[in-house]
Design a protein around this motif. Structure first.
Motif, short mmCIF file in Angstrom:
data_model
loop_
_atom_site.label_atom_id
_atom_site.label_comp_id
_atom_site.label_asym_id
_atom_site.label_seq_id
_atom_site.Cartn_x
_atom_site.Cartn_y
_atom_site.Cartn_z
N TYR A 185 0.83 -1.20 0.00
CA TYR A 185 0.00 0.00 0.00
C TYR A 185 0.87 1.25 0.00
CZ TYR A 185 -4.63 -2.08 0.69
OH TYR A 185 -5.81 -2.74 0.52
N ARG A 186 1.92 1.23 0.81
CA ARG A 186 2.79 2.39 0.90
C ARG A 186 3.47 2.66 -0.44
NH1 ARG A 186 7.47 2.17 5.33
NH2 ARG A 186 8.48 0.97 3.67
N GLU A 194 -3.36 5.46 0.96
CA GLU A 194 -3.38 5.85 2.37
C GLU A 194 -3.58 4.62 3.24
OE1 GLU A 194 -5.79 8.79 5.47
OE2 GLU A 194 -6.21 8.86 3.33
N ASP A 222 -4.78 2.70 6.31
CA ASP A 222 -5.73 2.71 7.42
C ASP A 222 -5.60 1.36 8.13
OD1 ASP A 222 -8.37 1.94 8.71
OD2 ASP A 222 -8.75 4.06 8.25
#
Length: 438
Positions: free
Chosen positions: A212-213, A218, A220
């Motif tokens: 995701y990074r 973002e 969560d």
């Protein structure tokens, strides 16, 4: 993304790969890297003859992969929180592959190496050992993929299967040397490591958080848990955890335990080929099979030791383990050329070390609950340093007495483990606040 990482609430996980795939590639990388322990063990007696080096230098050469394999565990393990596990694994595999290629080139250039080439062989051995440090990268890498209730089984599979590498290579490498010669044996090994490097580069994926990074999504925490099942997230506090663990005297006692037992496991994996070939005048193939019997047994017994520690407590298993190592080492000292007694002593030490390695990491959260991650890094990293220190210490006995020194050298384990018994009592005498468990 595989179905196993999508959950019933309909949330979508955008990360690719799956837990089982991540476990497979991480375990394969550790297996390939950990084989570096056996870089010199099966053929060190040949090098000793052609180089005409002392038994102490022979021990240093045998143990050289363990130097980088232990010291690099701490920084590369901590690096996972910043960059995920894939990049550190590729760096370490690449360095290990360079070391193995270096050995093949050295054998091609110097078929009968002399003492002048000793530094070059030492450097190649140090590079080969870089792959051993993959252990500390794989632990958090696997942990980030799996929910906490499944981490134990996943980590047991990772460590248990990866730990089989030194024993298998101690058995296979001498047979390859006999069939193909030194140069081509190491070329085949280098091809295997580089093939694993390519496979990991192409197919391994970091845990969803890191994906995701990288994608700029973002992060969560609740979404990662519900959509991807990633419960454990990087804390960014690796340095603080290391400092806190280093300030605890209990951490250093546990490190000493691991120094003897996991460091000892590595040390004997590289020492036994020379022991069997020099003391009992066996062929390098038979010496490799006997070494494999020790290494494979100790690795598999580590799994059983973990279960025993869950049932009987880590302290009780450690007490039993240390007693077994002492008994086995005394038997090795008193062996007097009896093959049966030597084999019995070897296997008793395998039992003790396998159980002790499991018991130590059962004790880590028990005695360092405020800094488990940092303590695991210190114990695993510096404890493995025993694989570099112990072989030269045993080599001193051979330098003093070229014949009986091979058996007398096992007194090193008797003395070190007797001290461990005393330190185990100290832990029992001054336990954490919740009280004694032994």
């Amino acid at each position: 993304m595989a179905d196993e990482n999508n959950h019933e609430n309909g949330a979508v996980c955008y990360a690719r790969s799956s837990r089982s795939a991540a476990l497979t590639w991480t375990t394969l990388a550790f297996f390939a890297g950990f084989a570096g322990v056996s870089a010199f063990g099966p053929i060190v007696s040949r090098l000793k003859e052609s180089m005409e080096i002392s038994a102490v230098l022979m021990g240093v050469l045998s143990a050289s992969p363990s130097l980088t394999g232990s010291l690099l565990r701490i920084p590369f393990g901590a690096a996972v929180d910043r960059m995920g596990g894939k990049k550190p694994i590729l760096i370490l595999l690449g360095l290990a592959g360079a070391g193995i290629i270096g050995l093949a080139l050295l054998y091609a250039l110097f078929p009968e190496p002399t003492a002048a080439q000793f530094p070059l062989f030492l450097l190649a051995g140090i590079l080969c050992g870089c792959g051993i440090a993959i252990f500390s990268v794989g632990i958090p890498t696997v942990s980030y993929w799996y929910p906490q209730k499944k981490q134990g089984a996943a980590l047991a599979a990772y460590a248990g299967l990866g730990n089989l590498a030194p024993g298998l290579f101690a058995m296979l490498l001498p047979a390859m040397v006999a069939a193909m010669g030194l140069k081509f044996s190491y070329i085949v090994w280098a091809v295997f490591v580089l093939a694993v490097f390519v496979l990991v580069m192409l197919f391994m994926k970091d845990a969803p958080y890191f994906q995701y990074r990288e994608m700029g999504i973002e992060i969560d925490e609740d979404a990662l848990i519900h959509a991807c099942g990633q419960e454990l997230l990087p804390s960014g506090a690796a340095t603080d955890s290391l400092k806190k663990a280093g300030a605890s005297w209990r951490t250093w006692i546990l490190t000493y335990f691991y120094f003897i037992n996991f460091g000892g496991f590595i040390a004997l994996t590289v020492w036994f080929p020379t022991y069997w070939s020099e003391f009992f005048k066996m062929s390098i193939i038979n010496a490799g099979f006997l070494t494999a019997a020790y290494s494979l047994s100790s690795s598999l017994l580590r799994v059983a030791g973990g279960r025993a520690a869950d049932i009987f407590t880590g302290e009780k298993v450690a007490l039993f383990s240390f007693a077994a190592v002492i008994a086995g080492s005394i038997l090795m000292v008193l062996v007097e050329k009896s093959f049966a007694l030597a084999l019995l002593g070897q296997m008793i030490m395998a039992l003790g070390m396998g159980f002790a390695n499991a018991a130590v990491f059962k004790l880590v959260p028990r005695y360092t609950p405020a800094a488990v991650g940092g303590a695991s890094g210190i114990v695993g990293g510096l404890g493995a340093f025993g694989g570099f220190v112990i072989p030269p210490a045993m080599g001193l006995f051979v330098a003093i007495s070229p014949t009986s020194g091979y058996s007398n050298g096992f007194v090193v384990f008797t003395i070190l483990t007797l001290a461990a018994l005393g330190l185990l009592y100290v832990l029992y005498r001054y336990p954490p606040a919740e009280g004694n468990v032994l």
